[in-house]
Design a protein around this motif. Structure first.
Motif, PDB file in Angstrom:
ATOM      1  N   LEU A 229     -30.979  30.277  98.019  1.00 47.10           N
ATOM      2  CA  LEU A 229     -30.815  30.331  99.472  1.00 47.10           C
ATOM      3  C   LEU A 229     -31.993  31.030 100.128  1.00 47.10           C
ATOM      4  CD1 LEU A 229     -28.994  29.780 101.903  1.00 47.10           C
ATOM      5  CD2 LEU A 229     -27.866  31.970 101.481  1.00 47.10           C
ATOM      6  N   ASN A 230     -32.457  32.113  99.513  1.00 50.70           N
ATOM      7  CA  ASN A 230     -33.618  32.818 100.056  1.00 50.70           C
ATOM      8  C   ASN A 230     -34.860  31.932 100.047  1.00 50.70           C
ATOM      9  OD1 ASN A 230     -32.383  35.268 100.683  1.00 50.70           O
ATOM     10  ND2 ASN A 230     -32.640  36.067  98.613  1.00 50.70           N
ATOM     11  N   ARG A 231     -35.027  31.147  98.994  1.00 50.40           N
ATOM     12  CA  ARG A 231     -36.184  30.252  98.932  1.00 50.40           C
ATOM     13  C   ARG A 231     -36.106  29.173 100.005  1.00 50.40           C
ATOM     14  NH1 ARG A 231     -35.748  29.915  92.379  1.00 50.40           N
ATOM     15  NH2 ARG A 231     -36.845  31.870  91.925  1.00 50.40           N
ATOM     16  N   MET A 232     -34.887  28.627 100.217  1.00 50.86           N
ATOM     17  CA  MET A 232     -34.718  27.618 101.272  1.00 50.86           C
ATOM     18  C   MET A 232     -35.024  28.223 102.642  1.00 50.86           C
ATOM     19  SD  MET A 232     -31.263  25.709  99.933  1.00 50.86           S
ATOM     20  CE  MET A 232     -31.145  24.734 101.435  1.00 50.86           C
ATOM     21  N   ASN A 233     -34.515  29.429 102.865  1.00 54.08           N
ATOM     22  CA  ASN A 233     -34.805  30.099 104.140  1.00 54.08           C
ATOM     23  C   ASN A 233     -36.297  30.384 104.274  1.00 54.08           C
ATOM     24  OD1 ASN A 233     -32.146  30.154 105.015  1.00 54.08           O
ATOM     25  ND2 ASN A 233     -31.711  32.138 104.077  1.00 54.08           N
ATOM     26  N   GLY A 234     -36.932  30.749 103.147  1.00 50.33           N
ATOM     27  CA  GLY A 234     -38.374  30.996 103.181  1.00 50.33           C
ATOM     28  C   GLY A 234     -39.145  29.749 103.572  1.00 50.33           C
ATOM     29  N   ILE A 235     -38.723  28.605 103.037  1.00 48.58           N
ATOM     30  CA  ILE A 235     -39.380  27.340 103.383  1.00 48.58           C
ATOM     31  C   ILE A 235     -39.217  27.043 104.871  1.00 48.58           C
ATOM     32  CG2 ILE A 235     -39.278  24.838 103.035  1.00 48.58           C
ATOM     33  CD1 ILE A 235     -38.552  25.446 100.103  1.00 48.58           C
ATOM     34  N   LEU A 236     -38.007  27.289 105.406  1.00 45.34           N
ATOM     35  CA  LEU A 236     -37.764  27.043 106.828  1.00 45.34           C
ATOM     36  C   LEU A 236     -38.638  27.942 107.706  1.00 45.34           C
ATOM     37  CD1 LEU A 236     -33.863  26.669 106.830  1.00 45.34           C
ATOM     38  CD2 LEU A 236     -35.570  24.861 107.122  1.00 45.34           C
ATOM     39  N   TRP A 237     -38.735  29.230 107.325  1.00 47.83           N
ATOM     40  CA  TRP A 237     -39.589  30.144 108.086  1.00 47.83           C
ATOM     41  C   TRP A 237     -41.055  29.723 107.990  1.00 47.83           C
ATOM     42  CZ3 TRP A 237     -37.986  33.148 111.720  1.00 47.83           C
ATOM     43  CH2 TRP A 237     -36.713  33.741 111.673  1.00 47.83           C
ATOM     44  N   LEU A 238     -41.465  29.264 106.814  1.00 46.43           N
ATOM     45  CA  LEU A 238     -42.846  28.809 106.631  1.00 46.43           C
ATOM     46  C   LEU A 238     -43.136  27.595 107.494  1.00 46.43           C
ATOM     47  CD1 LEU A 238     -45.344  29.537 104.961  1.00 46.43           C
ATOM     48  CD2 LEU A 238     -44.566  27.907 103.231  1.00 46.43           C
ATOM     49  N   CYS A 239     -42.191  26.654 107.547  1.00 49.90           N
ATOM     50  CA  CYS A 239     -42.351  25.476 108.413  1.00 49.90           C
ATOM     51  C   CYS A 239     -42.465  25.887 109.876  1.00 49.90           C
ATOM     52  CB  CYS A 239     -41.169  24.528 108.229  1.00 49.90           C
ATOM     53  SG  CYS A 239     -41.138  23.704 106.621  1.00 49.90           S
ATOM     54  N   GLY A 240     -41.632  26.869 110.255  1.00 49.26           N
ATOM     55  CA  GLY A 240     -41.720  27.364 111.635  1.00 49.26           C
ATOM     56  C   GLY A 240     -43.084  27.951 111.933  1.00 49.26           C
TER      57      GLY A 240
END
Length: 282
Positions: A229-240
């Motif tokens: 979940l943290n990795r998925m959230n990290g990807i979302l923040w990176l995309c942002g």
């Protein structure tokens, strides 16, 4: 006299109580000007070890109270008896050293005893305490209510249950009786533990091992899910962060407002920071 009987304990509680230390402990007893922790003060303090040796025994002068009524709390100590006595705080170092090196501190009504000592400006070090009254009530019922924990007990009643009696009238004798009651409590739990038999405890250990293994497996699954979940959230923040960075580039190429670009830059940096935090978190 109220009659008591052993009350069925959980396996965990039975093990805990049967493994309490039987050496290097101390028992404490006090006499005070009354029974109020907020208003009354210590008149006498006695400390003995589990062998019955007297470690500390002093009649002391209250710091604030000069008059008090005779009661069970005073043990017959009158104001005139302590006029020339020292105050308890004068022995703080000696008392603290005794408590610090004790494996367990035993007393009847521990919260009252310790609060009265500390109210006399004696700071007690961190230690393990055992309240005879409270712990006895947890483990025993009255004889006429065998399925319900007992709701009342006195040091004298507990001593009678274990076949003990106070050998003298000194406060140190009361502390010795508390120590003997504590040791009888521990031995009683050890006997009840042994009575269940070796086979029972082998099954118990096997069951606890299996439960621990299952819990460890569940914890591992939950930790893995949290990492994903943290990795998925990290990807979302990176995309942002990439989106806001591209907006800054577009504004720069078209001569956009510098203030807007700065604001977008701050947001982009925030997104990158959150992305890194998610990727590195365990």
């Amino acid at each position: 006299m109220v009659e008591y009987r052993f009350f069925s304990q959980s396996d965990e509680k039975l093990i805990e109580s049967s493994e309490l230390p039987l050496t290097d402990g101390i028992a404490v007893a006090v006499r005070t000007t009354g029974f109020s922790p907020d208003e009354d003060e210590v008149l006498e303090l006695a400390v003995v070890d589990f062998e019955g040796n007297e470690l500390f025994s002093r009649v002391v002068k209250p710091q604030n109270k000069t008059e008090w009524e005779a009661s069970d709390a005073t043990g017959g100590i009158a104001p005139a008896d302590v006029e020339e006595a020292p105050e308890l705080y004068q022995f703080e170092e000696e008392i603290s050293d005794i408590f610090e090196h004790a494996s367990v501190v035993v007393a009847a009504h521990v919260p009252f005893v310790e609060s009265m000592i500390e109210a006399s400006w004696v700071t007690l070090p961190k230690h393990e305490s055992f309240d005879i009254i409270a712990r006895f009530l947890e483990a025993h019922s009255t004889a006429d209510c065998p399925n319900e924990p007992a709701v009342a007990a006195t040091p004298e009643g507990i001593a009678a249950y274990y076949g003990l009696r106070e050998e003298g009238e000194a406060l140190a004798d009361r502390a010795r009786l508390a120590a003997e009651c504590y040791k009888a409590f521990v031995r009683e739990h050890a006997q009840e533990r042994e009575a269940k038999g070796a086979d029972y405890w082998e099954r118990y250990e096997r069951r606890k091992f299996e439960e621990t293994a299952e819990q460890r497996a569940r914890d591992e699954i939950m930790a893995k899910r949290e990492r994903n979940l943290n990795r998925m959230n990290g990807i979302l923040w990176l995309c942002g962060g990439f989106i806001f960075t591209s907006l800054i580039i577009q504004l720069y190429q078209t001569g956009g407002d510098m203030g807007i670009m700065v604001a977008l830059g701050i947001v982009a940096v925030f997104c990158y920071i959150r992305a890194v935090m998610n990727f590195v978190s365990k």
